[in-house]
Design an enzyme around this catalytic site. Sequence first.
Site, PDB file in Angstrom:
ATOM      1  CB  CYS A 121      -1.131   0.363   1.744  1.00  0.00           C
ATOM      2  SG  CYS A 121      -0.365  -0.049   2.986  1.00  0.00           S
TER       3      CYS A 121
ATOM      4  CG  HIS B  69      -4.569   0.619   3.583  1.00  0.00           C
ATOM      5  ND1 HIS B  69      -3.768  -0.349   2.279  1.00  0.00           N
ATOM      6  CD2 HIS B  69      -5.296   1.242   2.789  1.00  0.00           C
ATOM      7  CE1 HIS B  69      -4.440  -0.199   1.424  1.00  0.00           C
ATOM      8  NE2 HIS B  69      -5.397   0.934   1.878  1.00  0.00           N
TER       9      HIS B  69
END
Length: 178
Positions: A18, A128
């Site tokens: 990510c 994330h």
Amino acid sequence: MASEQNKIYHERQRLQFCLLHSLNNLFQQKDAFTRASLNSVAERLVLDDPEKETWTPFSLVFKPHHNSLTGNYDINVLIAALEGRGKTVIWHDGRNGASSIDLDDASLMGIVVNVPVRRYAGLWKSRHWIAVRKIDGVWYNLDSDLQAPQCYKDCGEFLDFIISHDGQVLLVKNENRQ
């Protein structure tokens, strides 16, 4: 994808890359950063660390700044990679809320947020990375977990939500305009 979003570069999630996806989405360019370039940044951080860890058999996979199998790079890699491209990263003090961020600042390239996530029925807890960027006067959430970029009429409201849910907000600025 809506027609106005066709010109927006949006890289989708793969493994735990990510940070890689968020950087490419922030720069609006495929391969602005690659796995190899981020691995190189992470390795340089280890070499430059005066208190570097001693090698163990686990060091082949579990590196101090990333997991070599899945990706999952840390904040140090983000900052070093962006500074290498002439950007300044400013950690926003969440106690001030999003209203203290000047979203119209000409030097603001974009925003990277780091949010807690739970996956696999809540068994896996991690964080994330998400890029948020203003494109043609509209703020977009370029989260690699989304099917398509999500536009916001009020980016501050989105950032307040992120901050109130244990998210971290990092402002990415162009150095030469500060």
